[in-house]
Design a protein around this motif. Sequence first.
Motif, PDB file in Angstrom:
ATOM      1  N   GLY A 153      -9.340  10.911  -2.508  1.00 59.95           N
ATOM      2  CA  GLY A 153      -9.194   9.606  -2.706  1.00 59.95           C
ATOM      3  C   GLY A 153      -8.135   9.309  -3.624  1.00 59.95           C
ATOM      4  N   CYS A 154      -7.993   7.702  -3.916  1.00 61.20           N
ATOM      5  CA  CYS A 154      -7.243   7.295  -4.596  1.00 61.20           C
ATOM      6  C   CYS A 154      -7.308   7.745  -6.342  1.00 61.20           C
ATOM      7  N   PRO A 155      -6.158   8.322  -6.998  1.00 64.76           N
ATOM      8  CA  PRO A 155      -6.479   9.172  -8.064  1.00 64.76           C
ATOM      9  C   PRO A 155      -6.730   7.756  -9.144  1.00 64.76           C
ATOM     10  N   ILE A 156      -6.206   6.578  -8.889  1.00 62.76           N
ATOM     11  CA  ILE A 156      -6.505   5.587  -9.899  1.00 62.76           C
ATOM     12  C   ILE A 156      -8.028   5.044  -9.990  1.00 62.76           C
ATOM     13  N   CYS A 157      -8.569   4.843  -8.628  1.00 64.07           N
ATOM     14  CA  CYS A 157     -10.070   4.572  -8.578  1.00 64.07           C
ATOM     15  C   CYS A 157     -10.721   5.563  -9.271  1.00 64.07           C
ATOM     16  N   ARG A 158     -10.402   6.851  -8.890  1.00 64.38           N
ATOM     17  CA  ARG A 158     -11.418   7.994  -9.509  1.00 64.38           C
ATOM     18  C   ARG A 158     -11.307   7.932 -11.201  1.00 64.38           C
ATOM     19  N   LEU A 214      -2.713   6.027  -2.914  1.00 66.19           N
ATOM     20  CA  LEU A 214      -3.575   4.882  -3.445  1.00 66.19           C
ATOM     21  C   LEU A 214      -3.949   3.917  -2.494  1.00 66.19           C
ATOM     22  N   CYS A 215      -5.312   3.462  -3.254  1.00 69.60           N
ATOM     23  CA  CYS A 215      -5.990   2.627  -2.049  1.00 69.60           C
ATOM     24  C   CYS A 215      -5.310   1.338  -2.118  1.00 69.60           C
ATOM     25  N   LEU A 216      -5.408   0.243  -1.248  1.00 68.90           N
ATOM     26  CA  LEU A 216      -4.626  -0.757  -1.337  1.00 68.90           C
ATOM     27  C   LEU A 216      -4.498  -1.526  -2.344  1.00 68.90           C
ATOM     28  N   GLU A 217      -5.669  -1.830  -2.934  1.00 70.16           N
ATOM     29  CA  GLU A 217      -5.664  -2.586  -4.118  1.00 70.16           C
ATOM     30  C   GLU A 217      -5.158  -1.913  -5.238  1.00 70.16           C
ATOM     31  N   HIS A 218      -5.003  -0.586  -5.395  1.00 69.66           N
ATOM     32  CA  HIS A 218      -4.354  -0.149  -6.734  1.00 69.66           C
ATOM     33  C   HIS A 218      -3.035  -0.134  -6.154  1.00 69.66           C
ATOM     34  N   TYR A 219      -2.019   0.050  -5.114  1.00 71.15           N
ATOM     35  CA  TYR A 219      -1.030   0.168  -4.770  1.00 71.15           C
ATOM     36  C   TYR A 219      -0.420  -1.146  -4.927  1.00 71.15           C
TER      37      TYR A 219
HETATM   38 ZN   LIG Z   1      -7.901   2.789  -5.936  1.00 71.99          ZN
END
Ligand SMILES: [Zn+2]
Length: 229
Positions: free
Chosen positions: A18-23, A152-157
């Motif tokens: 998964g997205c590293p920033i979400c995590r 990245l997920c789209l929001e974090h990208y």
């Molecule tokens: Zn994310």
Amino acid sequence: MRKTREYQALFEACSQEGCPICRLALEGTRRYLEAWKYEMFTDVSIRAELRRTQGFCHRHTWQLANMGAHLPLAQAYRDIVTDTIDQLKRGNDIASPASGSLFRRFFDTHREQPACPACTQQAKAEGHLIHTLRKSLSDEEFYQHMQNSDGLCLEHYRLACELKLPDTPGGDWQSLLRKIQLSCLQRLDEQLGEMIRKHDYRFKDEARGPEMISWKRATGLIAGEEDPS
Ligand SMILES: [Zn+2]
Ligand SMILES: [Zn+2]
């Protein structure tokens, strides 16, 4: 470049699903809520802040409830109940928090307003992570590693591209990030195609591999990752 603790954390998060920033942001918020549950809820200034925002947002309130923060919630939310009683006794309408919790819940305006302290903390953590990410992209080892991640997920990208931060490094971090994201998305697209193809009865006997969980990757990427805690 100097490999700070945040660089290491981001590097490691790229090895996981998964997205590293979400995590990392979700882990940080979880730690913040734990700290609130065990000690911060008695802090006078934090109590006053929660009065002003009329509590945490819907998501973080119920996360705390599920973490067993029953007494801290009773104390903090009693402040808001008594404020509301006072307003009604004076014949006033019930005041909205600065951000308007119902409005915030349905229209997701929490980024613009002084809102839930846990959301505010999470937004700050995301800012730090994005700053580290931009700097780390010029490091060849990091670049290669992230290219093999889920991206990245789209929001974090979007946030990583657009967030205005002081001390943003020069250089071509934007085009490097775009290249990484493109190759992660193309890999996911192929896996989704394979998963969909193998659901056709004509191919149902073919061996099934990691593509069968590509739906989960796509879901996390579009909607943001599920809180792993
Ligand atoms: Zn994310
Ligand atoms: Zn919140």
